[in-house]
Design an enzyme around this catalytic site. Structure first.
Site, PDB file in Angstrom:
ATOM      1  N   ILE A 194       0.636  -1.053   0.016  1.00 22.41           N
ATOM      2  CA  ILE A 194      -0.195  -0.182  -0.066  1.00 22.41           C
ATOM      3  C   ILE A 194       0.847   1.231   0.015  1.00 22.41           C
ATOM      4  O   ILE A 194       0.569   2.185  -0.758  1.00 22.41           O
ATOM      5  CB  ILE A 194      -0.891  -0.063   1.222  1.00 22.41           C
ATOM      6  CG1 ILE A 194      -2.238  -0.956   0.857  1.00 22.41           C
ATOM      7  CG2 ILE A 194      -1.526   1.331   1.409  1.00 22.41           C
ATOM      8  CD1 ILE A 194      -3.131  -0.580   0.093  1.00 22.41           C
ATOM      9  N   CYS A 195       1.881   1.171   0.743  1.00 21.02           N
ATOM     10  CA  CYS A 195       2.712   2.539   0.894  1.00 21.02           C
ATOM     11  C   CYS A 195       3.518   2.697  -0.681  1.00 21.02           C
ATOM     12  O   CYS A 195       3.502   4.019  -0.915  1.00 21.02           O
ATOM     13  CB  CYS A 195       3.897   2.412   1.880  1.00 21.02           C
ATOM     14  SG  CYS A 195       5.090   1.202   1.439  1.00 21.02           S
ATOM     15  N   THR A 196       3.384   1.733  -1.289  1.00 16.36           N
ATOM     16  CA  THR A 196       4.150   2.264  -2.742  1.00 16.36           C
ATOM     17  C   THR A 196       3.265   2.763  -3.600  1.00 16.36           C
ATOM     18  O   THR A 196       3.295   3.574  -4.260  1.00 16.36           O
ATOM     19  CB  THR A 196       4.826   0.588  -3.322  1.00 16.36           C
ATOM     20  OG1 THR A 196       5.633   0.004  -2.590  1.00 16.36           O
ATOM     21  CG2 THR A 196       5.166   0.927  -4.751  1.00 16.36           C
TER      22      THR A 196
END
Ligand SMILES: [Zn+2]
Lengths: 433, 527
Positions: A215-217
């Site tokens: 998700i952070c990417t």
């Protein structure tokens, strides 16, 4: 819903003509050098195959269309088929029983009608619906089950159902399950004898890990067009569309995702977002061609024919084909797992650090490749640890998420794991490290 | 809103209307494999099938569905009760007594109205006598269970002229089958192999090296430091290493460990995953980028048999590639690929790196272009595809059908290396030799004697494998089993698609199939 009666086209033996089975009968009239001595060549085996054997085909798609045609020509005359899908234009490059005019119609019904039209005397009984709609008594009526599905969840369900059906007192309760699958130029076929040989669940770790983007990417450091598409579907859709459910078969929805993903890609100077890629990522499209489906379906039906007639030894138990570089195949025996949650009988040993919370344990179970479980609920013989549903129970058990597993389960204690996607319970024996 | 931004939105909204048309939607699942170029090759192909048996129509079904241009079934046979029972592309008993090819063509044709089908009820023997040029008007010829003398004649006809179409010879009986693709040379640009092109970390191009050296690793913002792509880290650390090691990369185990330690020492926080990636990919620093041996050996291939080659475009490209690898700058390497794998990085540093690779790849493609024979008029798109796939190009050299069966040396080694494949192959050759129209099918003893005649004295075939194969053929010598036909239909169609699209790698040799024990194998691959 169409019933078998409506689609039946007469008495099967009336339709036979002299020499109809000339090709198949060469195999059924005499044994080969590798045929088991128990093979009863001649009329007995033909009578069983053509007038008694009842076979179930799960899926009337890429593999299913091929399977139905092969079974009908091989002499199976009482064939049942289940499929919950309707025909889409993208099926027509391989699902050869369907024509453009059939788009939107139920696959099972169109396929059954076509087979009965082309192969006289064969009865194909379609069911347009889910395999889960049917009970044990329904599955008990078949001699064999062939599965040509693209869904892991449905395969796990039928596999567990057929394993649970086995009653050691009743040999008829053991239904051989033949399973096929393809992807591009690759595919596999296997024979599962529930409780006797390796089952579908035993080999879950052989599945390709689905590509998951962190998700952070997606949120902060997109680099690939896929990251932008995931951003549109995972983060932007719920934010903008609220509770509206995304339907990946709706071109308007794909359009929206494509537009949003394209805009983001432009902002970040990322190239390569296309309509086709957007659709591919959100629907998790697997390439599929007629020829590979033909190979794998034929292999499944060949095993069904050999099992039904004993005319030759059947596959023990896994055939894998890779057609990208020459023709490479590998036939091997996949081993049964003693700790298989479906057919193994032993509970799965899991060692966790003493400090782990229930939440951390659940996270680990979700990530575990050989279990593949989405929303597990946990309990012990005496207490509920955490339940995903119903809401009151979820709320009541939620405080346990932050507790250490060690405070709830003794060393060597057993946890029962259930999930709505699993047709069975998983037993874990917990030890602490 | 800035003018540029509003234009962007306009571009995006225009793109929305580029929703795929019905044809693209129909072929979506296969276009994801062979793309528009492969589809175009299929759509312009013309396929001739000799026979309309169950196996033949199964093969054709899997070629009509993906959308070949044209097919002809050449078959004088009148449908029998036997055909009506095992062939899905006949109208059951209604077809009995009618021309089999004429009955099958419409039922195959209804699978895809974009495909043209024709039935030709002349016999292949007659056409071979009266009109041999006929065969050369197709792009691929496929035969099933054609008798040995006719296959021999046809294969010689097509072999003499290298511009003739490839020939696929399929034979089957009962649970056993084999097939062979006859071609002079088959060149593959898009082989779809999984080998990735070199990132040239050991031989960085100037802009990549300059970028890596410009980074102030120690003074960098801590977040940026955790987002440097591993490629840049490796180039930088390798350059620093070479300065203190006589210009050489790590040479031995100890040095490699020291190199990895140097990477770890650069970490400023324990959770910098980009440095973990750099360590995992460190082997790239001491792997010399050169011309892969598979590609290098194509430069020294002897000329193909015959003077003219149908693949002159490929050979012009190959020749330019050889000249490219002889240059000192770029340094004896294949043209750079612009495809960069994903790696831990933030968007801007990744996109920047991607731009460096892309710009350099464009420059090298221009160099390649200059090396091309100016007389050869080659489509720019083809050049681009070739350069992009240069690390994975393949050339297969084939043999005439049947040469293997007459090559005692090849047989002797095949029998040892591939006993079960050899046994089944020669048993099928024997059956094919002994089968002619009206005579009764051969017995097991006759098959055994014929196998021994083919392989000749002094070569021992494995006894069990041979008995098994011969026994199965004697059991069902004229049986075209529906499941075996369907299996072959898929397998042969896969190979036909590879031959036509020139993508993916076809077999070179006899593919042998045994559906008693469910295996496939290949024997008789040319040395
Ligand atoms: Zn199992």
């Amino acid at each position: 819903m169409a019933t078998a009666e409506v689609l039946t086209n007469g008495n099967s033996t009336l339709c036979d003509w002299h020499d109809r089975y000339y090709h198949v009968d060469q195999i059924l009239d005499r044994p080969g050098p590798r045929t088991d001595p128990s093979f009863m060549a001649g009329d007995g085996v033909k009578e069983f195959l053509r007038n008694q054997c009842k076979i179930l085909v799960i899926g009337a798609g890429g593999l299913g269309c091929e399977i139905l045609a092969n079974l009908a020509l091989s002499g199976f005359k009482d064939i049942h088929v289940i499929d919950m899908d309707t025909i889409d234009i993208s099926n027509l490059n391989r699902q050869f029983l369907f024509r453009p005019k059939d788009v939107g119609q139920p696959k099972a019904i169109v396929a059954a009608e076509y087979i009965m039209k082309r192969v006289p005397g064969v009865k194909v009984s379609p069911y347009y619906g889910k395999i889960q709609d049917k009970d044990d008594a329904y599955y008990m009526q078949f001699n064999l089950v062939i599965c040509g599905l693209d869904s892991v969840e449905a395969r796990r369900w039928i596999n567990a159902t057929l394993v649970n059906l086995v009653d050691p007192e009743n040999p008829e309760s053991l239904k051989p399950l033949i399973d096929g699958g393809t992807e591009g130029f690759k595919g596999q076929a296997r024979v599962i004898l529930p409780t006797v040989s390796s089952c579908y669940e035993c080999s879950l770790d052989m599945l390709n890990k689905p590509t998951a983007f962190p998700i952070c990417t997606i949120a902060n450091t997109p680099r690939l067009p896929e990251h932008c598409i995931e951003w549109a579907s995972v983060l932007e859709w719920p934010r903008v569309q609220g509770d509206k459910k995304m339907d990946t078969d709706d071109p308007e929805h794909i359009n929206w995702l494509y537009t949003v993903a394209s805009a983001r890609a432009k902002e970040f100077k990322i190239e390569g977002v296309t309509w086709s890629l957007t659709q591919g990522v959100v629907k998790n499209i697997i390439p599929a061609i007629a020829s590979t489906n033909a190979i794998i379906a034929a292999s499944c039906c060949n095993e069904a024919f050999k099992i039904a007639t004993s005319s030759a030894a059947y596959l023990n138990n896994y055939f894998m084909l890779i057609g990208t570089d020459g023709v490479y195949s590998y036939t091997f025996e996949h081993e049964k797992r003693d700790d298989c949650p479906v057919c193994g009988g032993e509970s799965l040993d899991i060692s966790v650090p003493r400090t782990w919370t229930v939440e951390r344990l659940i996270e680990m179970l979700v990530e575990k490749q050989d279990i593949q479980i989405k929303k597990p609920s946990l309990s012990t013989a005496s207490s509920q640890i955490y339940f995903q549903a119903p809401p009151q129970l979820e709320e009541a058990t939620r405080p346990n998420l932050e507790k250490q597993v060690f405070d709830l389960v003794p060393d060597g204690g057993e946890i029962t794991v259930t999930a709505s996607t699993l047709p069975f319970s998983l037993f874990l024996r917990i030890t602490y490290s | 809103m800035a003018p540029g931004e509003s234009q962007d939105i306009e571009v995006v909204t225009t793109a929305i209307h580029a929703q795929p048309d019905n044809k693209t939607r129909r072929y979506d699942r296969q276009l994801r494999l062979w793309a528009a170029t492969g589809q175009h090759a299929l759509e312009t192909s013309r396929i001739l099938v000799l026979s309309s048996s169950a196996t033949s129509t199964s093969i054709m079904k899997n070629l009509v569905l993906p959308g070949i241009g044209h097919f002809t079934l050449l078959d004088p046979t009148i449908t029998t009760a036997r055909d009506a029972g095992n062939n899905f592309f006949l109208a059951g008993p209604d077809s009995i007594g009618k021309h089999r090819a004429q009955e099958a063509v419409p039922l195959l044709g209804e699978l895809n109205d974009g495909v043209e089908g024709t039935a030709d009820v002349r016999s292949v023997h007659d056409v071979l006598e009266s009109d041999p040029a006929y065969f050369k008007s197709f792009s691929l010829v496929i035969s099933h269970n054609l008798d040995s003398p006719t296959v021999e004649k046809l294969s010689r006809l097509l072999w003499t002229d290298p511009l003739s179409p490839p020939l696929i010879v399929v034979r089957s009986a009962g649970f056993l089958a084999d097939f062979y693709i006859q071609f002079h040379e088959h060149d593959i640009i898009e082989s779809h192999t999984e080998t990735a092109p070199s990132l040239r970390i050991d031989k960085p191009f100037p802009s990549l090296l300059g970028h890596a050296l410009s980074l102030e690793l120690a003074n960098m913002d801590i977040t940026d430091h955790g987002h440097i792509p591993y490629v840049v880290i490796l180039v930088r650390v390798l350059e620093d290493w070479k300065r203190s090691h006589n210009g050489l990369p790590p040479q031995n185990y100890a040095e490699k460990q020291a190199f990895k330690a140097a990477l770890r020492d650069l970490k400023r926080k324990p959770d910098e995953e980009n440095f973990d990636e750099a360590e995992a990919q460190a082997y790239r620093a001491w792997t010399t980028t050169g011309v892969p041996s598979d590609v290098a050996q194509l430069f020294t291939l002897p000329a193909a048999s015959g003077n003219s080659t149908p693949n002159s475009t490929f050979h012009t490209l190959l020749h330019a590639l050889q000249k490219f690898t002889e240059l000192d700058d770029p340094p004896h390497v294949l043209p750079l690929s612009s495809t960069l794998p994903d790696m831990k990085a933030d968007t801007s540093s990744y996109v920047h790196l991607q731009t460096l690779y892309k710009t350099r790849a464009d420059e090298e493609r221009a160099i390649f272009f200059d090396l091309l024979d100016k007389n050869a008029d080659i489509d720019e798109g083809v050049v681009e595809t070739f350069v992009k796939n240069a690390h994975a190009i393949r050339v297969l050299r084939g043999r005439r059908w049947g040469e293997f069966d007459a090559d005692k040396e090849a047989i002797a080694s095949a029998v040892v290396g591939y006993p079960r494949e050899s046994a089944s192959h020669f048993a099928l050759s024997a059956l094919s030799n002994l089968t002619s129209g009206s005579t009764a099918p051969p017995t097991a003893d006759a098959l055994l004697a014929e196998v021994q005649r083919i392989v000749g004295p002094g070569i021992e075939l494995p006894e069990k494998e041979l008995t098994d194969a011969i026994g199965e053929l004697a059991r069902a010598p004229t049986s075209d089993l529906p499941n075996v036909a369907a299996f072959l239909g898929g397998l042969v169609a896969q190979e036909a698609i590879k031959i036509i699209t020139k993508q993916y790698v076809p077999i070179n040799g006899y593919c042998v199939v045994d559906l008693v024990d469910t295996w496939t194998g290949v024997v008789g691959t040319p040395a």
